[in-house]
Design a protein around this motif. Structure first.
Motif, PDB file in Angstrom:
ATOM      1  N   ALA A  13       0.766  -1.161   0.095  1.00  0.00           N
ATOM      2  CA  ALA A  13       0.048   0.044   0.061  1.00  0.00           C
ATOM      3  C   ALA A  13       1.037   1.193  -0.001  1.00  0.00           C
ATOM      4  O   ALA A  13       0.601   2.270  -0.643  1.00  0.00           O
ATOM      5  N   ARG A  14       2.057   1.108   0.764  1.00  0.00           N
ATOM      6  CA  ARG A  14       2.877   2.383   0.774  1.00  0.00           C
ATOM      7  C   ARG A  14       3.455   2.628  -0.412  1.00  0.00           C
ATOM      8  O   ARG A  14       3.542   3.563  -0.869  1.00  0.00           O
ATOM      9  N   LYS A  15       3.879   1.617  -0.986  1.00  0.00           N
ATOM     10  CA  LYS A  15       4.764   1.594  -2.022  1.00  0.00           C
ATOM     11  C   LYS A  15       3.994   2.114  -3.367  1.00  0.00           C
ATOM     12  O   LYS A  15       4.544   2.824  -4.137  1.00  0.00           O
ATOM     13  N   PHE A  16       2.664   1.699  -3.539  1.00  0.00           N
ATOM     14  CA  PHE A  16       1.885   2.016  -4.577  1.00  0.00           C
ATOM     15  C   PHE A  16       0.824   3.311  -4.079  1.00  0.00           C
ATOM     16  O   PHE A  16      -0.228   3.464  -4.982  1.00  0.00           O
ATOM     17  N   ASP A  17       0.936   4.025  -3.115  1.00  0.00           N
ATOM     18  CA  ASP A  17       0.216   4.886  -2.690  1.00  0.00           C
ATOM     19  C   ASP A  17      -1.274   4.626  -2.693  1.00  0.00           C
ATOM     20  O   ASP A  17      -2.225   5.294  -3.257  1.00  0.00           O
ATOM     21  N   LEU A  18      -1.564   3.510  -1.905  1.00  0.00           N
ATOM     22  CA  LEU A  18      -2.889   3.066  -1.832  1.00  0.00           C
ATOM     23  C   LEU A  18      -3.185   2.985  -0.296  1.00  0.00           C
ATOM     24  O   LEU A  18      -2.410   2.789   0.502  1.00  0.00           O
ATOM     25  N   ILE A  30       0.908  -6.327 -11.761  1.00  0.00           N
ATOM     26  CA  ILE A  30       1.239  -5.930 -13.298  1.00  0.00           C
ATOM     27  C   ILE A  30      -0.407  -5.469 -13.590  1.00  0.00           C
ATOM     28  O   ILE A  30      -0.654  -4.001 -14.092  1.00  0.00           O
ATOM     29  N   HIS A  31      -1.413  -6.149 -13.470  1.00  0.00           N
ATOM     30  CA  HIS A  31      -2.699  -5.762 -13.824  1.00  0.00           C
ATOM     31  C   HIS A  31      -3.301  -4.850 -13.141  1.00  0.00           C
ATOM     32  O   HIS A  31      -4.135  -3.687 -13.679  1.00  0.00           O
ATOM     33  N   ASP A  32      -3.438  -4.806 -11.776  1.00  0.00           N
ATOM     34  CA  ASP A  32      -4.168  -4.025 -10.999  1.00  0.00           C
ATOM     35  C   ASP A  32      -3.201  -2.723 -10.437  1.00  0.00           C
ATOM     36  O   ASP A  32      -3.689  -1.582 -10.181  1.00  0.00           O
ATOM     37  N   ASP A  39       9.708  -1.645 -10.270  1.00  0.00           N
ATOM     38  CA  ASP A  39       8.773  -1.439  -9.059  1.00  0.00           C
ATOM     39  C   ASP A  39       8.865  -2.864  -8.246  1.00  0.00           C
ATOM     40  O   ASP A  39       8.866  -2.929  -7.094  1.00  0.00           O
ATOM     41  N   LYS A  40       8.922  -4.088  -8.978  1.00  0.00           N
ATOM     42  CA  LYS A  40       8.756  -5.291  -8.545  1.00  0.00           C
ATOM     43  C   LYS A  40      10.234  -5.640  -7.843  1.00  0.00           C
ATOM     44  O   LYS A  40      10.422  -5.932  -6.530  1.00  0.00           O
ATOM     45  N   ILE A  41      11.417  -5.002  -8.235  1.00  0.00           N
ATOM     46  CA  ILE A  41      12.680  -5.145  -7.834  1.00  0.00           C
ATOM     47  C   ILE A  41      12.677  -4.399  -6.414  1.00  0.00           C
ATOM     48  O   ILE A  41      13.277  -4.734  -5.250  1.00  0.00           O
ATOM     49  N   ILE A  64       3.359 -12.962  -8.538  1.00  0.00           N
ATOM     50  CA  ILE A  64       2.532 -12.042  -9.540  1.00  0.00           C
ATOM     51  C   ILE A  64       1.314 -11.290  -8.854  1.00  0.00           C
ATOM     52  O   ILE A  64       0.962 -10.216  -9.092  1.00  0.00           O
ATOM     53  N   THR A  65       1.157 -11.919  -7.779  1.00  0.00           N
ATOM     54  CA  THR A  65      -0.056 -11.090  -6.880  1.00  0.00           C
ATOM     55  C   THR A  65       0.462 -10.899  -5.545  1.00  0.00           C
ATOM     56  O   THR A  65       1.610 -11.234  -5.129  1.00  0.00           O
ATOM     57  N   VAL A  66      -0.522 -10.238  -4.788  1.00  0.00           N
ATOM     58  CA  VAL A  66       0.093 -10.132  -3.313  1.00  0.00           C
ATOM     59  C   VAL A  66      -0.104 -11.310  -2.661  1.00  0.00           C
ATOM     60  O   VAL A  66       1.158 -11.691  -1.719  1.00  0.00           O
TER      61      VAL A  66
END
Length: 78
Positions: A13-18, A30-32, A39-41, A64-66
């Motif tokens: 959530a912090r990384k993707f500002d959610l 990737i999709h959501d 970003d993944k690294i 691939i997913t959380v």
């Protein structure tokens, strides 16, 4: 949901500002979240720091997913 799952979702959530509520086990990086390879690294590095584990490249490719991230961290901790 275990404590590790909550922490992983907080990191995502912090990384993707959610908000944590927007993150589920099925959330796809990737999709959501429109994550790119950098970003993944960065996420892998954050998880390694937070949990003091080493995530091998082969395992990182599985994420691939959380939920996948939660499973990889759980295996690394056991």
């Amino acid at each position: 949901m275990n404590a590790h799952a909550v922490t992983i979702r907080e990191i995502v959530a912090r990384k993707f500002d959610l908000s944590v509520e927007e993150i589920s086990e099925e959330t796809s990086f990737i999709h959501d979240l429109s994550a790119n390879s950098l970003d993944k690294i960065e996420l892998i590095m954050l998880l390694e720091q937070e949990f003091d584990v080493e995530i091998m490249d082969a395992e990182a490719e599985e994420i691939i997913t959380v939920g996948d991230a939660e499973a990889v961290v759980k295996r690394a901790l056991s």
